[in-house]
Design an enzyme around this catalytic site. Structure first.
Site, PDB file in Angstrom:
ATOM      1  N   LYS A  53       0.838  -1.208   0.000  1.00 36.29           N
ATOM      2  CA  LYS A  53       0.000   0.000   0.000  1.00 36.29           C
ATOM      3  C   LYS A  53       0.872   1.257   0.000  1.00 36.29           C
ATOM      4  O   LYS A  53       0.627   2.200  -0.755  1.00 36.29           O
ATOM      5  CB  LYS A  53      -0.940  -0.013   1.214  1.00 36.29           C
ATOM      6  N   GLN A  97      -4.555  -1.507   9.521  1.00 33.35           N
ATOM      7  CA  GLN A  97      -4.451  -2.834   8.912  1.00 33.35           C
ATOM      8  C   GLN A  97      -5.051  -3.886   9.847  1.00 33.35           C
ATOM      9  O   GLN A  97      -4.679  -3.965  11.017  1.00 33.35           O
ATOM     10  CB  GLN A  97      -2.968  -3.146   8.622  1.00 33.35           C
ATOM     11  N   ASP A 120     -11.043   3.176   4.077  1.00 30.35           N
ATOM     12  CA  ASP A 120     -11.381   1.756   3.956  1.00 30.35           C
ATOM     13  C   ASP A 120     -12.901   1.560   3.930  1.00 30.35           C
ATOM     14  O   ASP A 120     -13.388   0.479   3.589  1.00 30.35           O
ATOM     15  CB  ASP A 120     -10.807   0.965   5.145  1.00 30.35           C
TER      16      ASP A 120
END
Ligand code: NDP
Length: 287
Positions: A53, A97, A120
């Site tokens: 990422k 994460q 997200d």
């Protein structure tokens, strides 16, 4: 029939090339998009995902900040960092994460992220907006799947879509997006009776289970579009390679279109994270 491949890498590269122009324009106006990625613990797969990422951000000209915490980090420390990032004007997107260490309340951490920085799309405000058909940030994996369908001119309207998996990050938002696109949607899970019969009805079959080669050719309708979200590491005695939730070799003989693993949904997930981060910066620039 031998299925045509939906190449997620090629589509991801095309989209990312276009992002560079948008990022350059925002940066020139003093709004360089910024993403903060928080990693707690030492899970090797998570470390790879975070590295990918961060690298993707750099390649697109997006500012990125990687914040590492040890596996025993306290919830208070994590929440304090998120509060700090919520107030940081250089950061437009915050990503935590998953999975988090077991002693951390994952929901509390995700809810602490300001909804306008929740790239997200896991915050209740954003999942609620998606449910109401007015999405603000769409979770990256199902968002990437919709882009793959669109790029291959697959209109879900009126089609039977079957999703295997009902997680908050893939299965449920995938169902909402396909429903929003007017598919007739069935969601299967570990308690579903005669899952194969449901799967065989699908014009669009999405597998998001986490079980290697779970979907076999006998579960697929001839001509179906098969999207494999799964990422599984095979044991060393089976070669240790990555494989999806779909038995690619047998299913490609039945499906009309199929995504490979690796090189299918994975690259699109990161691409849509970049898209959401740029979108967050754009909204701030226009506020
Ligand atoms: P979860 O473990 O959160 O959810 C798995 C889902 O599969 C659950 O709903 C579960 O049902 C269902 N399931 C498990 N076993 C069976 C079974 N035997 N029969 C039917 N349903 C079953 O996983 P995620 O949604 O987070 O991820 C799914 C897969 O996708 C994983 O391989 C993951 O690594 C991958 N992934 C890939 C991404 C990408 O970018 N390509 C991004 C995110 C995930 P129940 O709810 O009843 O337990």
């Amino acid at each position: 029939m031998v299925a045509r491949l939906i190449d997620g890498k090629v589509l991801a590269d095309e989209l990312r090339a276009a992002f560079k122009t948008r990022v350059a324009a925002l940066t020139a106006r003093g709004h360089c998009p910024g993403l903060a990625v928080i990693l707690a613990g030492e899970d090797p797969a998570s470390q790879v995902y975070v590295r990918n990422k961060v690298n993707a951000c750099e390649a697109a000209g997006i500012f990125s900040m990687k914040i590492d915490f040890p596996p025993n980090v306290s919830q208070e420390t994590l929440l304090a960092k998120i509060t700090e990032l919520n107030g940081d004007p250089a950061i437009h997107g915050i990503l935590v994460q998953l999975p988090l260490p077991r002693h951390i309340d994952e929901a509390a951490v995700l809810e602490a992220i300001a909804p306008e920085k929740d790239v997200d799309g896991f915050h209740a405000v954003n999942s609620g907006a998606l449910m109401q058909g007015q999405p603000r940030f769409i979770p990256c994996t199902p968002y990437g799947v919709m882009k793959m369908l669109e790029a291959n001119r697959i209109d879900p309207a009126g089609k039977e879509a079957v999703i295997i998996g009902r997680s908050n990050i893939v299965g449920k938002p995938m169902a909402l997006l396909l429903l929003g696109a007017s598919a007739t949607v069935t969601v299967c899970h570990s308690k579903t009776r005669d899952l194969a019969a449901h799967a065989r009805r699908a014009d669009i079959l999405v597998a998001a289970i986490g079980k290697p080669r779970f979907v076999t050719a006998d579960m697929v309708k001839p001509g179906a579009v098969v999207i494999d979200v799964g990422i599984n590491r095979l044991p060393p005695e089976e070669g240790g390679k990555l494989c999806g939730d779909v038995d690619f070799e047998s299913v490609k003989e039945v499906a009309s279109l199929i995504t490979p693993v690796p090189g299918g949904v994975g690259p699109m997930t990161i691409t849509m994270l970049l898209a959401n981060t740029i979108e967050a910066a754009q909204r701030r620039a226009e506020a």
